[in-house]
Enzyme design. Structure first.
Site, mmCIF file in Angstrom:
data_model
loop_
_atom_site.group_PDB
_atom_site.id
_atom_site.type_symbol
_atom_site.label_atom_id
_atom_site.label_comp_id
_atom_site.label_asym_id
_atom_site.label_seq_id
_atom_site.Cartn_x
_atom_site.Cartn_y
_atom_site.Cartn_z
ATOM 1 N N CYS A 35 0.833 -1.209 0.000
ATOM 2 C CA CYS A 35 0.000 0.000 0.000
ATOM 3 C C CYS A 35 0.862 1.252 0.000
ATOM 4 O O CYS A 35 1.523 1.550 0.996
ATOM 5 C CB CYS A 35 -0.916 -0.023 1.228
ATOM 6 S SG CYS A 35 -1.939 1.456 1.399
ATOM 7 N N CYS A 38 -0.437 4.036 2.444
ATOM 8 C CA CYS A 38 -0.193 3.700 3.851
ATOM 9 C C CYS A 38 1.257 3.964 4.231
ATOM 10 O O CYS A 38 1.540 4.475 5.316
ATOM 11 C CB CYS A 38 -0.491 2.226 4.119
ATOM 12 S SG CYS A 38 -2.071 1.638 3.514
ATOM 13 N N ASP A 39 2.177 3.577 3.354
ATOM 14 C CA ASP A 39 3.585 3.503 3.749
ATOM 15 C C ASP A 39 4.537 4.401 2.964
ATOM 16 O O ASP A 39 5.720 4.492 3.314
ATOM 17 C CB ASP A 39 4.069 2.053 3.620
ATOM 18 C CG ASP A 39 3.294 1.106 4.518
ATOM 19 O OD1 ASP A 39 2.888 1.534 5.617
ATOM 20 O OD2 ASP A 39 3.089 -0.056 4.130
#
Length: 208
Positions: A35, A38-39
């Site tokens: 993701c 997300c990261d």
């Protein structure tokens, strides 16, 4: 445990397709990610690799260039599968490089990812690339293995239903990402859930 019921709604969703190589499981959350939103910010000014060649791989890679210094796309074929506009944008981005006809054989590191071992599927040659992270965008797999042989599914394992979320077996319904459909988003899953619940109510009334 066993549960008896007169109707069942299957809404088991999907999971990210895995490479199945050494280091993938061990370093998930420590450099291996599925993701970008997300990261991505954790890799500010770093060097990363992205695995995949479809629309999701390229859109995620383009997003990641907002953070990283260098990004290498590793693709098992010699041409991308993504839509032409995404291909053009990726090719024109100075931060993006490509490694063709190649697959990751191993992800290495200590407390975090430090490198990936890449094999050329045509020549058999292997090389080790230094990297701070590996983002994997090679598709989704429906969580429907337990239904094999019970309800009708397509070749990829998605449950085939009609517009009322009814499967090929009376009393079994499917909703959300595990169902064969054109679009998989929260909005479609919520709509499926409402449809399936109403269809179950109608089925039970008629059954009684």
């Amino acid at each position: 445990s066993s549960f008896r019921c007169e109707a069942l709604i299957v809404s088991t969703g999907t999971e990210y397709r895995k490479l199945g190589v050494p280091g993938e499981k061990e370093f998930t959350g420590r450099g291996v990610s599925f993701c970008s939103t997300c990261d991505g910010a954790f890799f500010q000014d770093r060097k990363i690799v992205v695995v995949g060649g479809g629309d999701s791989a390229l859109t995620e890679a383009l997003f990641l260039t907002k953070f990283v210094n260098e990004l290498t796309i590793i693709h098992r074929r010699e041409a991308l599968r993504a839509t032409k506009i995404y291909q053009e944008r990726a090719m024109a981005n100075p931060k993006i490089k490509f490694v063709w006809n190649s697959v990751i054989q191993e992800i290495k590191g200590d407390s975090v990812v430090r490198s990936v071992v890449v094999k050329n599927v045509k020549t058999g040659e292997t090389k080790e690339l230094e990297t701070d992270g590996a983002f994997l965008f090679i598709g989704l797999v429906p969580r429907t293995q337990f239904l094999k042989g019970l309800v009708q599914m397509d070749d990829a394992g998605y449950v085939i239903t009609n517009a009322n979320c009814e499967t090929s077996v009376k009393g079994i319904f499917a909703a959300g990402d595990c169902r064969k459909q054109l679009l998989r988003q929260i909005t479609t899953a919520v709509g499926d859930g409402a449809t399936a619940a109403f269809a179950v109510e109608k089925y039970l009334e008629e059954k009684d």
